[in-house]
Design a protein around this motif. Structure first.
Motif, PDB file in Angstrom:
ATOM      1  N   LEU A  41      32.847 -14.097 -18.253  1.00 55.39           N
ATOM      2  CA  LEU A  41      31.908 -13.568 -19.191  1.00 55.39           C
ATOM      3  C   LEU A  41      31.542 -12.281 -19.038  1.00 55.39           C
ATOM      4  CD1 LEU A  41      29.166 -16.628 -18.958  1.00 55.39           C
ATOM      5  CD2 LEU A  41      30.902 -16.206 -20.908  1.00 55.39           C
ATOM      6  N   ILE A  42      31.579 -11.760 -17.904  1.00 58.59           N
ATOM      7  CA  ILE A  42      31.292 -10.170 -17.688  1.00 58.59           C
ATOM      8  C   ILE A  42      32.411  -9.383 -18.289  1.00 58.59           C
ATOM      9  CG2 ILE A  42      31.403  -8.320 -16.170  1.00 58.59           C
ATOM     10  CD1 ILE A  42      29.787 -10.011 -14.103  1.00 58.59           C
ATOM     11  N   ILE A  47      33.969  -6.315 -23.035  1.00 53.98           N
ATOM     12  CA  ILE A  47      35.042  -5.967 -24.102  1.00 53.98           C
ATOM     13  C   ILE A  47      34.443  -5.866 -25.699  1.00 53.98           C
ATOM     14  CG2 ILE A  47      37.151  -7.017 -25.574  1.00 53.98           C
ATOM     15  CD1 ILE A  47      38.052  -7.885 -22.782  1.00 53.98           C
ATOM     16  N   GLY A  48      33.502  -6.759 -25.743  1.00 49.45           N
ATOM     17  CA  GLY A  48      32.789  -6.860 -26.888  1.00 49.45           C
ATOM     18  C   GLY A  48      31.617  -6.246 -27.117  1.00 49.45           C
ATOM     19  N   GLY A  49      31.268  -5.455 -25.996  1.00 50.61           N
ATOM     20  CA  GLY A  49      30.130  -4.639 -26.041  1.00 50.61           C
ATOM     21  C   GLY A  49      28.681  -5.352 -25.692  1.00 50.61           C
ATOM     22  N   GLY A  50      28.858  -6.433 -25.233  1.00 50.94           N
ATOM     23  CA  GLY A  50      27.657  -7.105 -24.869  1.00 50.94           C
ATOM     24  C   GLY A  50      26.920  -7.667 -26.068  1.00 50.94           C
ATOM     25  N   PRO A  51      26.115  -9.088 -25.675  1.00 50.95           N
ATOM     26  CA  PRO A  51      25.311  -9.608 -26.757  1.00 50.95           C
ATOM     27  C   PRO A  51      24.604  -8.799 -27.550  1.00 50.95           C
ATOM     28  CG  PRO A  51      24.473 -10.188 -24.637  1.00 50.95           C
ATOM     29  CD  PRO A  51      25.722  -9.399 -24.291  1.00 50.95           C
ATOM     30  N   ASP A  52      24.370  -9.323 -28.565  1.00 48.68           N
ATOM     31  CA  ASP A  52      23.452  -8.470 -29.611  1.00 48.68           C
ATOM     32  C   ASP A  52      22.714  -9.261 -30.668  1.00 48.68           C
ATOM     33  OD1 ASP A  52      22.099  -6.470 -31.293  1.00 48.68           O
ATOM     34  OD2 ASP A  52      24.006  -5.724 -32.096  1.00 48.68           O
ATOM     35  N   GLY A  53      21.355  -9.271 -30.351  1.00 40.16           N
ATOM     36  CA  GLY A  53      20.462 -10.232 -31.121  1.00 40.16           C
ATOM     37  C   GLY A  53      19.755  -9.399 -32.075  1.00 40.16           C
ATOM     38  N   ALA A  54      20.225  -8.281 -32.484  1.00 36.46           N
ATOM     39  CA  ALA A  54      19.701  -7.454 -33.531  1.00 36.46           C
ATOM     40  C   ALA A  54      19.863  -8.203 -34.857  1.00 36.46           C
ATOM     41  CB  ALA A  54      20.148  -5.834 -33.631  1.00 36.46           C
TER      42      ALA A  54
END
Length: 280
Positions: A41-42, A47-54
């Motif tokens: 997951l790390i 790679i994906g830039g982290g989760p984004d809830g924006a």
């Protein structure tokens, strides 16, 4: 009469059975899989830039995964609770008696002589201990890896606000305890099936399959209030522990349902095995 020095309660001790199970390859493989998940997951977040809830109207636990090590540990539990954590429980509990029967060693254990009830208690205790260890391994590795990757800090709550780091760890411990209790149904199913078959894969697969069936039935909204009698209905009740004020009503109901079902299947396992003809 019994032979001098023979004590049924001293046969097949917990330590002996635990060492036997610890040395098996499937124990090592399962431990490596659970320990590897946080690093997977790390890497995915990196790679994906982290989760984004924006842009979302509602922030989820996944959206706060990289806020702190505690958040990352909670996220790992969230993504694994529905299926991944079912596997080690079904494996450790379903592979107990059936594996001995498959190896044709079960009758020799009973001829040692190990009383049938003693054999089941010893194997069940070890299986549950290994299941608990598996559920502890994942959040512990996740908390350590997440702290290194994202820092040690408060647990950011999806509903807003945050819990200080120390209380957050206690909440996570409560979550793990609830997850273990909720998985007792799978453990009991697997253990009961293990006493009914000589094929370990059948016992493990049967328990996993019935657990998945419970999840499917819980998704059928037409069942209405009947879903409350399904253990799967309460599998994510632990989310209530990640609130500013601890809410435990859902977890109490879920624990009651899980313990009730598990006691029935454990009783069936002991009753059936006590009357079963052992030929393997």
């Amino acid at each position: 009469m019994t032979a001098p020095g023979y004590a049924p309660h001293r046969t097949l001790r917990f330590r002996v059975e635990a060492v036997r199970q610890l040395g098996r390859r499937r124990t090592l493989v399962m431990g490596l899989i659970l320990a590897a998940l946080p690093f997977v997951l790390i890497t995915a977040f990196a790679i994906g830039g982290g989760p984004d809830g924006a842009g979302n109207d509602r922030i989820t636990l996944m959206d706060t995964a990289t806020a702190s090590g505690a958040n990352f540990a909670a996220t790992c539990l969230f993504v694994s609770a529905g299926f991944l954590l079912v596997i080690p429980v079904a494996l450790f509990c379903g592979d107990t008696v059936a594996a001995e029967a498959g190896w044709s060693s079960l009758r020799y254990l009973l001829a040692a002589p190990v009383p049938r009830a003693r054999l089941l208690w010893s194997k069940l205790a070890v299986a549950l201990a290994f299941s608990a260890a598996a559920m502890l391994l994942l959040p512990l590795v996740a908390l350590a890896a997440g702290t290194v990757a994202y820092g040690w800090g408060p647990l950011a709550l999806p509903t807003g606000g945050a819990l200080p780091a120390a209380p957050a760890v206690l909440r996570l411990a409560l979550v793990v305890a609830y997850l273990f209790v909720s998985q007792l149904v799978t453990a009991a199913l697997a253990f009961w099936l293990s006493t009914r078959t000589d094929a370990p894969l059948g016992a493990v697969g049967g328990a996993v399959g019935l657990t998945i069936l419970g999840n499917v039935l819980d998704a059928v909204t037409a069942l209405g209030d009947w879903r409350a009698f399904l253990p799967a209905h309460w599998q994510f009740a632990w989310i209530d522990a990640l609130q500013p004020q601890l809410e435990g009503a859902g977890m109490v109901k879920g624990a009651a349902v899980s313990v009730t079902y598990s006691l029935v299947f454990f009783a069936l396992a002991f009753r059936g095995f006590g009357r079963k003809d052992i030929v393997s």
